[in-house]
Design an enzyme around this catalytic site. Structure first.
Site, PDB file in Angstrom:
ATOM      1  N   GLY A 210       0.832  -1.209   0.000  1.00 41.69           N
ATOM      2  CA  GLY A 210       0.000   0.000   0.000  1.00 41.69           C
ATOM      3  C   GLY A 210       0.857   1.245   0.000  1.00 41.69           C
ATOM      4  N   ASN A 211       0.256   2.359   0.309  1.00 44.54           N
ATOM      5  CA  ASN A 211       1.006   3.613   0.414  1.00 44.54           C
ATOM      6  C   ASN A 211       0.338   4.470   1.486  1.00 44.54           C
ATOM      7  OD1 ASN A 211      -1.062   5.375  -0.882  1.00 44.54           O
ATOM      8  ND2 ASN A 211      -0.649   4.037  -2.629  1.00 44.54           N
ATOM      9  N   PRO A 212       1.052   5.492   1.977  1.00 42.95           N
ATOM     10  CA  PRO A 212       0.506   6.235   3.133  1.00 42.95           C
ATOM     11  C   PRO A 212      -0.477   7.352   2.778  1.00 42.95           C
ATOM     12  CG  PRO A 212       2.753   6.927   2.692  1.00 42.95           C
ATOM     13  CD  PRO A 212       2.403   5.940   1.617  1.00 42.95           C
ATOM     14  N   ALA A 213      -1.098   7.294   1.605  1.00 40.75           N
ATOM     15  CA  ALA A 213      -2.052   8.364   1.256  1.00 40.75           C
ATOM     16  C   ALA A 213      -3.134   8.459   2.333  1.00 40.75           C
ATOM     17  CB  ALA A 213      -2.693   8.077  -0.100  1.00 40.75           C
ATOM     18  N   ALA A 277      -3.849   7.792  -4.949  1.00 45.95           N
ATOM     19  CA  ALA A 277      -2.495   7.273  -5.120  1.00 45.95           C
ATOM     20  C   ALA A 277      -2.642   5.788  -5.468  1.00 45.95           C
ATOM     21  CB  ALA A 277      -1.707   7.458  -3.836  1.00 45.95           C
TER      22      ALA A 277
END
Ligand code: CTP
Length: 398
Positions: A210-213, A277
């Protein structure tokens, strides 16, 4: 700029325990730039005093003591004439009954009867009183007359009872006021689709790429669209913020789910703002059970996700976001042209005050055949407002 800036709001507070929450509402409205005239019913004053509202709004407060003087007979006409919106919060069962029957036995209800601008009512009371047919009939009468009624939340009441009747969070009330003030805005009758948040690509039931958006920028874009009168659809991936009230929200996790949801959402829309994102890769294989230590594969094979923006083509405007850590403008210009976008908003996610988790942002808006538009460091709401102003301009030209 937010529709709350410079808006004239009459806040009519009636006498329930949630009256104390109306002070937070008065404070947030004032912080957002609204001029708030608080009008308290006699019973509201048993719960919270006029001085509280006077201090928070920095304006005179109309209380039961001032309500019936000769001067204030005229005050109800002036308040109603000057108001852009009347918000009744909390609205007790008694206040709702009085409004439904056109009674004008205190200043707030007299203002309601004199209003030309919209009225928003936020009921808050014991669940039994709320569910009672008398209250429901009175609310139906108000709705029939064009009053916006905000549905109360469910949960624990002051009495200890559980049920529906709680005053919603201040942010929800603010969103409804924004939508009401913006109902005839430049995007009236337009449909906007916003994607926001991050994607999660699961390897097994408990692990993902995942990503920290945070979703914060996209949620502010949806809010700014609502404020301009647009019917707004939000496709929201992983996020740490709540979607705005009044936005049709669909929650998704993976890039493919996001694509499915967006394909449906863009039907008949005027513009797509692709702020999410989106992860470019996902694991080639997904395991049904949690991988055990020592048992996991030595490497994870990845396969490419589709480019959602490229797949979403149509008559609508397409606005992308580019998260860059280096050479932003050059990389972004290539994306603007490569993805054939109408506009691209570029931000530097390497900066501590412009990154994924930051409260603030700064950006540059690129458009084909237009000079670059710099948005200096501001709140994410400020960036959203600047982006929506460009969308309004582009839609106006079609
Ligand atoms: N985007 C998309 N689908 C993807 C990846 C990105 O629709 N699989 C969209 C994003 O929502 C954004 C724009 O494309 O509006 C640019 O995203 P970004 O991650 O900056 O660019 P990429 O095209 O993925 O290129 P790169 O990762 O190589 O910088």
């Amino acid at each position: 700029m937010s529709v709350l800036e410079g808006a004239r709001v009459v806040l009519y507070v009636t006498g329930g325990i949630a009256a104390y929450k109306a002070s937070d509402l008065a404070s947030k409205l004032t912080q957002a730039g609204a001029e708030v005239d608080a009008v308290l019913s006699r019973a509201a004053e048993d719960f919270v005093g006029p001085l509280t509202f006077q201090a928070l709004t920095q304006r005179a407060v109309y209380s039961a003591q001032t309500a019936m003087t000769a001067q204030n007979e005229i005050a109800h006409v002036r308040l109603a004439n000057d108001a852009d919106v009347l918000l009744v919060a909390p609205a007790t069962a008694n206040a709702i009954a009085r409004l439904a029957h056109g009674q004008a036995d205190d200043l707030g209800s007299a203002v309601a009867l004199s209003m030309q601008a919209p009225i928003v009512v936020a009921p808050a009371m014991e669940p039994g009183m709320y569910a009672n047919t008398a209250t429901q009939d009175n609310l139906a009468t108000l709705k029939k007359r064009g009053v916006r009624v905000i549905e109360p939340d469910s949960g624990r009441m002051a009495s200890g009872a559980e049920g529906k009747g709680r005053l919603p969070e201040t942010s929800v009330l603010l969103d409804v006021v924004r939508a009401t003030l913006g109902r005839n805005g430049p995007l009236k009758d337009r449909v906007l689709v916003v994607s926001a948040g991050g994607t999660r690509e699961y390897m097994d039931p408990v692990r993902f790429i995942g990503n920290p958006a945070s979703g914060r920028q996209g949620v502010e874009l949806a809010r700014a669209a609502i404020e301009r009168g647009a019917k707004t659809r939000l496709v929201l991936g992983s996020a740490t913020v709540e979607p705005p009230a009044g936005v049709e929200t669909q929650h998704v996790e993976s890039a493919e789910e996001m694509l499915d949801a967006l394909q449906q959402a863009v039907a008949g829309c005027d513009a797509l703002i692709m702020n999410a994102a989106v992860g470019d890769y996902r694991p080639a294989a997904t395991f049904d059970v949690k991988l055990k230590r020592g048992g996991e594969p030595a490497g994870i094979d990845l396969i490419e996700n589709p480019d959602l923006l490229q797949s979403l083509q149509g008559e609508f405007l397409r606005v992308g976001f580019a998260a860059e850590t280096n050479d932003h403008l050059e990389n972004a210009r290539n994306k603007l042209l490569g993805k054939e976008l109408d506009a691209l908003v570029v931000n530097d996610v390497a900066g501590s005050d412009t990154g994924f988790a930051a409260e603030t942002n700064a950006a540059t808006i690129l458009r084909p055949d237009h000079p670059d538009l710099e948005i200096p460091l501001t709140s994410k709401a400020g960036v959203a407002s600047a982006v929506l102003d460009v969308v309004v301009e582009m839609i106006g030209g079609r």
